[in-house]
Design a protein around this motif. Sequence first.
Motif, PDB file in Angstrom:
ATOM      1  N   ASP A 189      30.759  46.573  46.354  1.00  0.00           N
ATOM      2  CA  ASP A 189      29.941  46.323  47.534  1.00  0.00           C
ATOM      3  C   ASP A 189      30.762  46.221  48.812  1.00  0.00           C
ATOM      4  O   ASP A 189      30.195  46.219  49.913  1.00  0.00           O
ATOM      5  CB  ASP A 189      29.136  45.023  47.354  1.00  0.00           C
ATOM      6  CG  ASP A 189      28.168  45.105  46.190  1.00  0.00           C
ATOM      7  OD1 ASP A 189      27.720  46.221  45.878  1.00  0.00           O
ATOM      8  OD2 ASP A 189      27.883  44.053  45.590  1.00  0.00           O
ATOM      9  N   GLU A 227      31.446  47.132  34.397  1.00  0.00           N
ATOM     10  CA  GLU A 227      30.296  46.384  34.885  1.00  0.00           C
ATOM     11  C   GLU A 227      30.392  44.910  34.502  1.00  0.00           C
ATOM     12  O   GLU A 227      31.069  44.534  33.544  1.00  0.00           O
ATOM     13  CB  GLU A 227      29.005  46.982  34.338  1.00  0.00           C
ATOM     14  CG  GLU A 227      28.834  46.830  32.836  1.00  0.00           C
ATOM     15  CD  GLU A 227      27.535  47.428  32.332  1.00  0.00           C
ATOM     16  OE1 GLU A 227      27.256  47.277  31.129  1.00  0.00           O
ATOM     17  OE2 GLU A 227      26.802  48.057  33.121  1.00  0.00           O
ATOM     18  N   THR A 233      26.870  40.325  39.370  1.00  0.00           N
ATOM     19  CA  THR A 233      27.642  40.977  40.419  1.00  0.00           C
ATOM     20  C   THR A 233      27.617  42.486  40.209  1.00  0.00           C
ATOM     21  O   THR A 233      27.049  42.979  39.213  1.00  0.00           O
ATOM     22  CB  THR A 233      29.108  40.494  40.431  1.00  0.00           C
ATOM     23  OG1 THR A 233      29.785  41.029  39.280  1.00  0.00           O
ATOM     24  CG2 THR A 233      29.193  38.970  40.391  1.00  0.00           C
ATOM     25  N   SER A 234      28.259  43.200  41.086  1.00  0.00           N
ATOM     26  CA  SER A 234      28.303  44.662  40.974  1.00  0.00           C
ATOM     27  C   SER A 234      29.471  45.154  40.134  1.00  0.00           C
ATOM     28  O   SER A 234      29.765  46.346  40.113  1.00  0.00           O
ATOM     29  CB  SER A 234      28.367  45.286  42.376  1.00  0.00           C
ATOM     30  OG  SER A 234      27.217  44.962  43.116  1.00  0.00           O
TER      31      SER A 234
END
Length: 299
Positions: A189, A227, A233-234
């Motif tokens: 992100d 992942e 989270t991303s």
Amino acid sequence: MNNDKQRKVKVGIVQHFFSDDIDSNRSRNLAAIQNLADEGAELIVLSELHDSLYFCQTENVDNFDLAVEIPGEFTDIYAEAAKNSGVVIVTSAFERRAPGLYHNTAIVFEKDGAIAGQYRKMHIPDDPGFYEKFYFTPGDLGFEPIDTSIGRLGVLVCWDQWYPEAARMMALRGAELLIYPTAIGWNPDDTDDEKMRQREAWITVQRGHAVANGIPIVSVNRVGYEEDPTGDTSGIDFWGSSFVAGPQGEFLMKCTEHAAEDRVVEVDLQRSENVRRWWPFLRDRRIENYHGLTHRFLD
């Protein structure tokens, strides 16, 4: 120890991505070790926690099942690889020392398969996506280089690479090469500018350790997206970019940020002697005035 004037060592880099299949990860590592040995590598360095996915993205007690005994199956596998390939290997493991006591541990294997030594990670991070304090007890073996047939190795691990004190202690104890198995990456992100700042800071600080201590460094990162299993989270996009730098911080080799790579590069250990004569930083240290370094902060 080899005391010849020509002290050139061929270093093999294993920059890989990983899955949740431990056997597959090990098989690819072993294949890379053999291939690099066939290309002439004498020292081969793997990235941090190369048995599995980077499990520290979450705090999950089930992940302690990933830990291995030292000695045990893990060390048997890489001892055999070192012996069969005739190379020194730097590996990284999630060590189960005792029930409820775990370390992030680098193990170095000699060419004959013997364990030359080990180092337990001293600096343990605790940040979003890197919850290592949940899993690892800080190391208790100190900053002690490991003697091998190809030289005295100052092995540190990942978060250690931000600390000039760790590099200096290894150098003061005679390390001829600083080695950093690593697992570091971006938050997907983050902006592109922020990603570049983070990676360049990581590269710069390590090159600085090479310059300040007049010795080469080998930094080996994992690569690829992993992942967050919780979906909170991303995940982490590990940025690869493994590199080897000489004693003036000069790049000798640099890997891509996106792909798995197995590379061999020649490092001239004797060059450190010349660089330290030109830039005698160890001579000019004002050790009588450094007492404050043992304090957390000077108010």
